[in-house]
Design a protein around this motif. Structure first.
Motif, PDB file in Angstrom:
ATOM      1  N   ARG A  34       0.878  -1.178   0.000  1.00  0.00           N
ATOM      2  CA  ARG A  34       0.000   0.000   0.000  1.00  0.00           C
ATOM      3  C   ARG A  34       0.903   1.212   0.000  1.00  0.00           C
ATOM      4  NH1 ARG A  34      -0.176   2.578   4.735  1.00  0.00           N
ATOM      5  NH2 ARG A  34       0.326   1.451   6.629  1.00  0.00           N
ATOM      6  N   ILE A  35       0.435   2.262  -0.615  1.00  0.00           N
ATOM      7  CA  ILE A  35       1.236   3.482  -0.730  1.00  0.00           C
ATOM      8  C   ILE A  35       0.679   4.514   0.237  1.00  0.00           C
ATOM      9  CG2 ILE A  35       2.052   5.268  -2.301  1.00  0.00           C
ATOM     10  CD1 ILE A  35       1.511   3.224  -4.593  1.00  0.00           C
ATOM     11  N   ASP A  36       1.541   5.050   1.099  1.00  0.00           N
ATOM     12  CA  ASP A  36       1.083   6.055   2.056  1.00  0.00           C
ATOM     13  C   ASP A  36       1.159   7.456   1.448  1.00  0.00           C
ATOM     14  OD1 ASP A  36       3.751   6.966   2.332  1.00  0.00           O
ATOM     15  OD2 ASP A  36       4.032   6.032   4.285  1.00  0.00           O
ATOM     16  N   ALA A  37       0.772   8.449   2.233  1.00  0.00           N
ATOM     17  CA  ALA A  37       0.723   9.838   1.758  1.00  0.00           C
ATOM     18  C   ALA A  37       2.095  10.368   1.352  1.00  0.00           C
ATOM     19  CB  ALA A  37       0.109  10.735   2.831  1.00  0.00           C
ATOM     20  N   LYS A  38       3.170   9.762   1.879  1.00  0.00           N
ATOM     21  CA  LYS A  38       4.525  10.185   1.532  1.00  0.00           C
ATOM     22  C   LYS A  38       5.081   9.411   0.330  1.00  0.00           C
ATOM     23  CE  LYS A  38       5.724  11.538   6.222  1.00  0.00           C
ATOM     24  NZ  LYS A  38       6.644  11.298   7.351  1.00  0.00           N
ATOM     25  N   GLY A  39       4.275   8.512  -0.242  1.00  0.00           N
ATOM     26  CA  GLY A  39       4.717   7.733  -1.393  1.00  0.00           C
ATOM     27  C   GLY A  39       5.502   6.486  -1.046  1.00  0.00           C
ATOM     28  N   ARG A  40       5.603   6.159   0.231  1.00  0.00           N
ATOM     29  CA  ARG A  40       6.331   4.953   0.652  1.00  0.00           C
ATOM     30  C   ARG A  40       5.463   3.717   0.430  1.00  0.00           C
ATOM     31  NH1 ARG A  40       7.494   6.694   6.678  1.00  0.00           N
ATOM     32  NH2 ARG A  40       5.245   6.905   6.410  1.00  0.00           N
ATOM     33  N   LEU A  41       6.101   2.613   0.082  1.00  0.00           N
ATOM     34  CA  LEU A  41       5.381   1.361  -0.118  1.00  0.00           C
ATOM     35  C   LEU A  41       5.474   0.518   1.149  1.00  0.00           C
ATOM     36  CD1 LEU A  41       5.908   2.364  -3.050  1.00  0.00           C
ATOM     37  CD2 LEU A  41       5.918  -0.038  -3.703  1.00  0.00           C
ATOM     38  N   HIS A  42       4.329   0.288   1.781  1.00  0.00           N
ATOM     39  CA  HIS A  42       4.234  -0.562   2.965  1.00  0.00           C
ATOM     40  C   HIS A  42       3.871  -1.969   2.489  1.00  0.00           C
ATOM     41  CE1 HIS A  42       4.086   2.659   6.130  1.00  0.00           C
ATOM     42  NE2 HIS A  42       3.890   3.358   5.021  1.00  0.00           N
ATOM     43  N   PHE A  43       4.660  -2.954   2.902  1.00  0.00           N
ATOM     44  CA  PHE A  43       4.418  -4.343   2.522  1.00  0.00           C
ATOM     45  C   PHE A  43       3.888  -5.100   3.738  1.00  0.00           C
ATOM     46  CE2 PHE A  43       7.014  -2.982  -0.930  1.00  0.00           C
ATOM     47  CZ  PHE A  43       6.662  -3.797  -2.004  1.00  0.00           C
ATOM     48  N   PRO A  44       2.550  -5.321   3.823  1.00  0.00           N
ATOM     49  CA  PRO A  44       1.978  -5.974   4.996  1.00  0.00           C
ATOM     50  C   PRO A  44       1.844  -7.496   4.910  1.00  0.00           C
ATOM     51  CG  PRO A  44       0.224  -5.062   3.670  1.00  0.00           C
ATOM     52  CD  PRO A  44       1.523  -4.690   2.995  1.00  0.00           C
ATOM     53  N   HIS A  45       1.889  -8.061   3.674  1.00  0.00           N
ATOM     54  CA  HIS A  45       1.517  -9.469   3.552  1.00  0.00           C
ATOM     55  C   HIS A  45       2.107 -10.094   2.287  1.00  0.00           C
ATOM     56  CE1 HIS A  45      -1.025 -13.019   3.943  1.00  0.00           C
ATOM     57  NE2 HIS A  45      -1.467 -12.841   2.715  1.00  0.00           N
ATOM     58  N   THR A  46       2.563 -11.328   2.423  1.00  0.00           N
ATOM     59  CA  THR A  46       3.015 -12.129   1.288  1.00  0.00           C
ATOM     60  C   THR A  46       2.316 -13.476   1.387  1.00  0.00           C
ATOM     61  OG1 THR A  46       5.178 -11.046   1.263  1.00  0.00           O
ATOM     62  CG2 THR A  46       5.024 -13.177   0.147  1.00  0.00           C
ATOM     63  N   GLU A  47       1.872 -13.982   0.247  1.00  0.00           N
ATOM     64  CA  GLU A  47       1.126 -15.238   0.246  1.00  0.00           C
ATOM     65  C   GLU A  47       1.530 -16.094  -0.955  1.00  0.00           C
ATOM     66  OE1 GLU A  47      -3.556 -16.416  -0.190  1.00  0.00           O
ATOM     67  OE2 GLU A  47      -3.044 -14.666   1.002  1.00  0.00           O
ATOM     68  N   VAL A  48       1.656 -17.396  -0.724  1.00  0.00           N
ATOM     69  CA  VAL A  48       1.939 -18.348  -1.798  1.00  0.00           C
ATOM     70  C   VAL A  48       0.860 -19.426  -1.755  1.00  0.00           C
ATOM     71  CG1 VAL A  48       3.568 -20.084  -2.671  1.00  0.00           C
ATOM     72  CG2 VAL A  48       4.423 -17.922  -1.771  1.00  0.00           C
ATOM     73  N   VAL A  76      10.671   1.447   0.922  1.00  0.00           N
ATOM     74  CA  VAL A  76       9.944   0.295   1.456  1.00  0.00           C
ATOM     75  C   VAL A  76       9.802   0.428   2.962  1.00  0.00           C
ATOM     76  CG1 VAL A  76      10.175  -2.178   1.920  1.00  0.00           C
ATOM     77  CG2 VAL A  76      10.683  -1.285  -0.348  1.00  0.00           C
ATOM     78  N   VAL A  77       8.604   0.085   3.457  1.00  0.00           N
ATOM     79  CA  VAL A  77       8.365  -0.057   4.891  1.00  0.00           C
ATOM     80  C   VAL A  77       7.890  -1.503   5.080  1.00  0.00           C
ATOM     81  CG1 VAL A  77       7.154   0.800   6.922  1.00  0.00           C
ATOM     82  CG2 VAL A  77       7.677   2.376   5.028  1.00  0.00           C
ATOM     83  N   PRO A  78       8.771  -2.385   5.579  1.00  0.00           N
ATOM     84  CA  PRO A  78       8.424  -3.804   5.680  1.00  0.00           C
ATOM     85  C   PRO A  78       7.667  -4.147   6.965  1.00  0.00           C
ATOM     86  CG  PRO A  78      10.723  -3.494   6.246  1.00  0.00           C
ATOM     87  CD  PRO A  78      10.180  -2.143   5.887  1.00  0.00           C
ATOM     88  N   HIS A  79       6.428  -4.583   6.809  1.00  0.00           N
ATOM     89  CA  HIS A  79       5.629  -5.063   7.939  1.00  0.00           C
ATOM     90  C   HIS A  79       5.501  -6.584   7.880  1.00  0.00           C
ATOM     91  CE1 HIS A  79       4.359  -0.964   8.969  1.00  0.00           C
ATOM     92  NE2 HIS A  79       4.226  -0.781   7.677  1.00  0.00           N
ATOM     93  N   CYS A  80       5.484  -7.122   6.684  1.00  0.00           N
ATOM     94  CA  CYS A  80       5.364  -8.562   6.459  1.00  0.00           C
ATOM     95  C   CYS A  80       6.628  -9.266   6.956  1.00  0.00           C
ATOM     96  CB  CYS A  80       5.162  -8.828   4.974  1.00  0.00           C
ATOM     97  SG  CYS A  80       5.275 -10.565   4.513  1.00  0.00           S
ATOM     98  N   PRO A  81       6.496 -10.326   7.754  1.00  0.00           N
ATOM     99  CA  PRO A  81       7.676 -11.052   8.235  1.00  0.00           C
ATOM    100  C   PRO A  81       8.555 -11.603   7.108  1.00  0.00           C
ATOM    101  CG  PRO A  81       5.715 -11.747   9.440  1.00  0.00           C
ATOM    102  CD  PRO A  81       5.251 -10.854   8.325  1.00  0.00           C
ATOM    103  N   VAL A  82       7.953 -12.024   6.000  1.00  0.00           N
ATOM    104  CA  VAL A  82       8.722 -12.566   4.875  1.00  0.00           C
ATOM    105  C   VAL A  82       9.586 -11.465   4.256  1.00  0.00           C
ATOM    106  CG1 VAL A  82       8.570 -13.650   2.594  1.00  0.00           C
ATOM    107  CG2 VAL A  82       7.006 -14.356   4.414  1.00  0.00           C
ATOM    108  N   VAL A  83       8.992 -10.300   4.053  1.00  0.00           N
ATOM    109  CA  VAL A  83       9.733  -9.170   3.479  1.00  0.00           C
ATOM    110  C   VAL A  83      10.821  -8.709   4.445  1.00  0.00           C
ATOM    111  CG1 VAL A  83       9.550  -6.789   2.634  1.00  0.00           C
ATOM    112  CG2 VAL A  83       7.779  -8.462   2.044  1.00  0.00           C
ATOM    113  N   ALA A  84      10.472  -8.577   5.719  1.00  0.00           N
ATOM    114  CA  ALA A  84      11.443  -8.126   6.724  1.00  0.00           C
ATOM    115  C   ALA A  84      12.625  -9.088   6.813  1.00  0.00           C
ATOM    116  CB  ALA A  84      10.768  -7.978   8.083  1.00  0.00           C
ATOM    117  N   LYS A  85      12.351 -10.393   6.822  1.00  0.00           N
ATOM    118  CA  LYS A  85      13.438 -11.379   6.901  1.00  0.00           C
ATOM    119  C   LYS A  85      14.329 -11.270   5.668  1.00  0.00           C
ATOM    120  CE  LYS A  85      14.532 -16.250   7.299  1.00  0.00           C
ATOM    121  NZ  LYS A  85      14.035 -17.610   7.401  1.00  0.00           N
ATOM    122  N   TYR A  86      13.728 -11.132   4.506  1.00  0.00           N
ATOM    123  CA  TYR A  86      14.527 -11.014   3.281  1.00  0.00           C
ATOM    124  C   TYR A  86      15.444  -9.796   3.366  1.00  0.00           C
ATOM    125  CZ  TYR A  86      16.044 -10.666  -1.486  1.00  0.00           C
ATOM    126  OH  TYR A  86      16.848 -10.583  -2.597  1.00  0.00           O
TER     127      TYR A  86
END
Length: 106
Positions: A34-48, A76-86
């Motif tokens: 999701r893109i916030d008001a500052k244009g940053r991409l927040h990644f909350p979820h990854t699914e396979v 990037v603002v990583p909230h998803c554990p998969v993204v954060a771990k990567y």
């Protein structure tokens, strides 16, 4: 890659706000942003999809997504554990990361 392995094709789907991984034309997984008001991409979820698990598809999707975000000069603002771990275990040249647990400078 051996002949028995299939390639995961990762594309950015701005309409659905996610990076998608396709294997043989089938949607195998995705990471949402999701893109916030500052244009940053927040990644909350990854699914396979369960049919594709165990093949490293989540890591491939996240790797390609982070490389694309870096090329675009986005943050990037990583909230998803998969993204954060990567991001904690791989360097992505040119990528700006704002960790959600970091205090903001005053």
């Amino acid at each position: 890659m051996t002949e028995t392995q299939t390639q995961t094709i990762v594309t950015r789907n701005d309409e659905d706000r996610r990076y998608e991984g396709h294997v043989d034309g089938v949607l195998a997984g995705f990471t949402v942003f999701r893109i916030d008001a500052k244009g940053r991409l927040h990644f909350p979820h990854t699914e396979v999809d369960p049919a594709f698990r165990g093949r490293g598809i989540a890591q491939t999707i996240v790797a390609e997504a982070m490389a694309d975000v870096a090329r675009r000069g986005e943050t990037v603002v990583p909230h998803c554990p998969v993204v954060a771990k990567y991001l904690r275990t791989h360097e992505v040249p040119g990528l700006t990361i704002e960790w959600p647990d970091q205090p903001r400078p005053e």
